[in-house]
Design an enzyme around this catalytic site. Structure first.
Site, PDB file in Angstrom:
ATOM      1  N   GLY A  14       0.811  -1.215   0.000  1.00  0.00           N
ATOM      2  CA  GLY A  14       0.000   0.000   0.000  1.00  0.00           C
ATOM      3  C   GLY A  14       0.840   1.259   0.000  1.00  0.00           C
ATOM      4  O   GLY A  14       2.011   1.258  -0.397  1.00  0.00           O
TER       5      GLY A  14
ATOM      6  N   PRO B 211      -1.537  -4.012   1.610  1.00  0.00           N
ATOM      7  CA  PRO B 211      -0.946  -2.976   2.460  1.00  0.00           C
ATOM      8  C   PRO B 211      -0.507  -3.541   3.808  1.00  0.00           C
ATOM      9  O   PRO B 211      -1.161  -4.415   4.372  1.00  0.00           O
ATOM     10  CB  PRO B 211      -2.097  -1.981   2.653  1.00  0.00           C
ATOM     11  CG  PRO B 211      -3.338  -2.798   2.486  1.00  0.00           C
ATOM     12  CD  PRO B 211      -3.001  -3.926   1.553  1.00  0.00           C
TER      13      PRO B 211
ATOM     14  N   ARG C 252       2.248  -1.380   6.052  1.00  0.00           N
ATOM     15  CA  ARG C 252       2.585  -0.176   6.817  1.00  0.00           C
ATOM     16  C   ARG C 252       1.371   0.727   7.047  1.00  0.00           C
ATOM     17  O   ARG C 252       1.172   1.215   8.150  1.00  0.00           O
ATOM     18  CB  ARG C 252       3.644   0.605   6.033  1.00  0.00           C
ATOM     19  CG  ARG C 252       4.266   1.748   6.793  1.00  0.00           C
ATOM     20  CD  ARG C 252       5.095   2.627   5.851  1.00  0.00           C
ATOM     21  NE  ARG C 252       6.032   1.886   5.043  1.00  0.00           N
ATOM     22  CZ  ARG C 252       7.281   1.608   5.387  1.00  0.00           C
ATOM     23  NH1 ARG C 252       7.746   2.020   6.535  1.00  0.00           N
ATOM     24  NH2 ARG C 252       8.060   0.932   4.566  1.00  0.00           N
TER      25      ARG C 252
ATOM     26  N   ARG D  85      14.274   0.470  12.790  1.00  0.00           N
ATOM     27  CA  ARG D  85      14.094   1.339  11.616  1.00  0.00           C
ATOM     28  C   ARG D  85      15.013   2.568  11.608  1.00  0.00           C
ATOM     29  O   ARG D  85      15.623   2.873  10.581  1.00  0.00           O
ATOM     30  CB  ARG D  85      12.631   1.768  11.456  1.00  0.00           C
ATOM     31  CG  ARG D  85      11.655   0.583  11.298  1.00  0.00           C
ATOM     32  CD  ARG D  85      10.283   0.998  10.809  1.00  0.00           C
ATOM     33  NE  ARG D  85      10.342   1.421   9.427  1.00  0.00           N
ATOM     34  CZ  ARG D  85      10.333   2.662   9.036  1.00  0.00           C
ATOM     35  NH1 ARG D  85      10.231   3.636   9.906  1.00  0.00           N
ATOM     36  NH2 ARG D  85      10.429   2.954   7.761  1.00  0.00           N
TER      37      ARG D  85
ATOM     38  N   CYS E 190      25.107  -1.653  22.758  1.00  0.00           N
ATOM     39  CA  CYS E 190      26.519  -1.318  22.547  1.00  0.00           C
ATOM     40  C   CYS E 190      26.827  -1.138  21.070  1.00  0.00           C
ATOM     41  O   CYS E 190      27.556  -1.939  20.472  1.00  0.00           O
ATOM     42  CB  CYS E 190      27.382  -2.416  23.146  1.00  0.00           C
ATOM     43  SG  CYS E 190      26.951  -2.680  24.853  1.00  0.00           S
TER      44      CYS E 190
HETATM   45  N1  LLP Z   1       3.756  -6.969  -0.659  1.00  0.00           N
HETATM   46  C1  LLP Z   1       5.039  -7.319  -0.869  1.00  0.00           C
HETATM   47  C2  LLP Z   1       5.362  -8.306  -1.887  1.00  0.00           C
HETATM   48  C3  LLP Z   1       6.051  -6.701  -0.101  1.00  0.00           C
HETATM   49  O1  LLP Z   1       7.327  -7.035  -0.318  1.00  0.00           O
HETATM   50  C4  LLP Z   1       5.704  -5.727   0.877  1.00  0.00           C
HETATM   51  C5  LLP Z   1       6.733  -5.084   1.695  1.00  0.00           C
HETATM   52  C6  LLP Z   1       4.340  -5.429   1.066  1.00  0.00           C
HETATM   53  C7  LLP Z   1       3.399  -6.058   0.272  1.00  0.00           C
HETATM   54  C8  LLP Z   1       3.873  -4.439   2.095  1.00  0.00           C
HETATM   55  O2  LLP Z   1       4.271  -3.159   1.772  1.00  0.00           O
HETATM   56  P1  LLP Z   1       3.726  -1.884   2.608  1.00  0.00           P
HETATM   57  O3  LLP Z   1       2.244  -1.754   2.390  1.00  0.00           O
HETATM   58  O4  LLP Z   1       4.014  -2.147   4.028  1.00  0.00           O
HETATM   59  O5  LLP Z   1       4.475  -0.744   2.051  1.00  0.00           O
HETATM   60  N2  LLP Z   1      11.078  -2.952   6.791  1.00  0.00           N
HETATM   61  C9  LLP Z   1      10.857  -1.829   5.903  1.00  0.00           C
HETATM   62  C10 LLP Z   1       9.753  -2.119   4.907  1.00  0.00           C
HETATM   63  C11 LLP Z   1       9.994  -3.349   4.067  1.00  0.00           C
HETATM   64  C12 LLP Z   1       8.868  -3.641   3.115  1.00  0.00           C
HETATM   65  C13 LLP Z   1       9.034  -4.964   2.483  1.00  0.00           C
HETATM   66  N3  LLP Z   1       7.967  -5.380   1.636  1.00  0.00           N
HETATM   67  C14 LLP Z   1      10.563  -0.594   6.745  1.00  0.00           C
HETATM   68  O6  LLP Z   1      10.554  -0.690   7.971  1.00  0.00           O
HETATM   69  O7  LLP Z   1      10.407   0.493   6.194  1.00  0.00           O
END
Ligand code: LLP
Length: 417
Positions: free
Chosen positions: A238, A273, A275, A311, A341
């Site tokens: 998303g 989605p 995040r 993050r 540390c």
């Molecule tokens: N679908 C696929 C195939 C994905 O690889 C991801 C996220 C999502 C959906 C979900 O995306 P979103 O809606 O959350 O943008 N750890 C990183 C974010 C890594 C996202 C990986 N893939 C951070 O903390 O910013």
């Protein structure tokens, strides 16, 4: 209001954060059921006329109660491991609402997905398609297959979360996808179910989505002209969220782009989605261990560390940090740092913040996605509790890990006994 001040105290819905801290200790994550619900419903409502399914991306926050709250609303799941598939099913998401993404699924994971007959497996290479076919044939089944195509579109986001360009490891190259669909459609263990794309995370601009979806629409047309029917169009993750001063597009604006690019194809639209469902529905609450100054700089040292929320250390991410009790005194400029540390264990550099003394509480905002999910026990620190709030109730939805649990899988080698 989900997280708000009442009489100078930070509340999650109807619950005083200080009261939770007294009960469970710090640090802890706190999630708002109401915010999760609203975020989910915003997608669902915007996509209602598009025959849309919101498959929450479990990786953002796999807590059973978080997933269950979304399951109750009719949500599906995007999973990237057998573990996430397990959580989705446990939380009550039916197999026919689960999509399985990921660049390196193992044979065991695929066996499980095919056995369960999930909605769609998003394959990322010719070799994976062969493997899926082999496993399905061995089970006497047909696997529901989509290809995750790489549209070579730059998502204009952080380099570590960009996935849709040629430089990235993800997806089937655009030029090879059509031929691979033709080949896959002739395999006995494959049923072509759909097409998938995911160009990156924390997107704040709709244009990369528009470019990618336009390309997907042209590929669907070309495939259907060759007799390959596509039912599901999976549009990946998303939108981004507002961590600081970002202005993410609304779900309606996003849905409008989907309508303009894919609407006339009348497909089942899947969005994944993560995040934007869980991010602003969660905070990390931490206690100030001490404050110190080296003459040039002020440091506020807190009991949460980069193992609890990685993050900022990993992506230089900004998280707003608020005092749980507002005192209305003149702010200072301070680095807010954890006890780990490592010099990288910093939540905020030179942040303007009310001075908070030893024992005071801080809330790290927008930590519901990729917070607890990415935590570790580095420095042999327990995983912190997760608390969920609903109106004036709260419940511990993951307890703090004990040292005994942390060490339970360890063993002394025979020669050390
Ligand atoms: N679908 C696929 C195939 C994905 O690889 C991801 C996220 C999502 C959906 C979900 O995306 P979103 O809606 O959350 O943008 N750890 C990183 C974010 C890594 C996202 C990986 N893939 C951070 O903390 O910013």
């Amino acid at each position: 209001m989900c997280f708000h001040y009442q009489g100078g105290e930070l509340y999650a819905e109807g619950v005083d954060i200080k009261q939770i801290a007294e009960k469970v200790g710090t640090p802890f994550y706190c999630y708002s059921t109401d915010k999760l619900t609203r975020n989910f419903e915003a997608y669902r409502a915007a996509l209602a006329d598009l025959n849309g399914t919101v498959c929450y991306s479990i990786k953002a926050n796999p807590n059973l109660s978080v997933v269950a709250a979304l399951a109750r609303l009719g949500g599906g799941a995007d999973v990237v491991s057998a573990g996430e598939m397990y959580v989705a099913l446990k939380a009550g998401i039916p197999a026919d609402k689960i999509v399985f993404s990921g660049v390196g699924k193992t044979a065991q994971e695929l066996e499980e997905a095919i056995r369960l007959g999930i909605l769609q497996i998003n394959a990322e290479s010719a070799a994976e398609v062969e493997m899926i076919n082999r496993i399905a044939v061995a089970q006497g089944k047909k696997a529901n297959l989509a290809l995750r195509v790489n549209p070579d579109v730059d998502a204009l986001t952080h380099v570590k979360i960009t996935t849709g360009t040629k430089e990235n490891k993800f997806g089937v190259p655009w030029q090879e996808a059509h031929d691979l669909y033709v080949k896959a459609s002739q395999m006995p263990g494959i049923r072509i179910a759909g097409i998938a794309v995911h160009i990156g995370s924390q997107l704040l601009d709709l244009e990369p989505f528009r470019l990618a979806f336009t390309k997907i629409a042209s590929m669907v047309r070309a495939l259907e002209a060759d007799g390959i029917a596509i039912e599901n169009v999976d549009l990946g993750g998303g939108m981004g969220i507002n961590y600081n001063v970002e202005l993410p597009p609304t779900c309606e604006a996003y849905a409008e782009v989907v309508r303009e690019t894919l609407g006339d194809l009348h497909k089942h639209i899947i969005v994944e989605p993560g995040r934007s469902i869980a991010g602003n529905a969660g905070i990390l609450v931490t206690e100030v261990i001490c404050a110190k100054s080296n003459g040039e700089k002020n440091f506020i040292i807190v009991d949460a560390g980069m193992n609890d929320l990685v993050r900022p250390a990993l992506y230089d991410a900004w998280h707003t940090i608020l005092p749980v009790t507002k005192q209305g005194i003149a702010p200072i400029i301070a680095d807010i740092v954890g006890p780990i540390c490592e010099s990288g264990d910093v939540f905020a550099h030179e942040r303007i913040i009310e001075p908070v003394q030893e024992g005071g509480l801080l809330a790290i905002m927008c930590a519901g996605a990729y917070g607890a999910a990415m935590s570790s026990i580095y420095n042999f620190r327990p995983l912190v509790p997760e608390v969920m709030v609903h109106g004036d109730q709260f419940a511990v939805v993951r307890k703090r890990t004990s040292y005994e649990e942390m060490i339970s899988g360890h063993a002394l080698a025979p020669w050390l006994q």
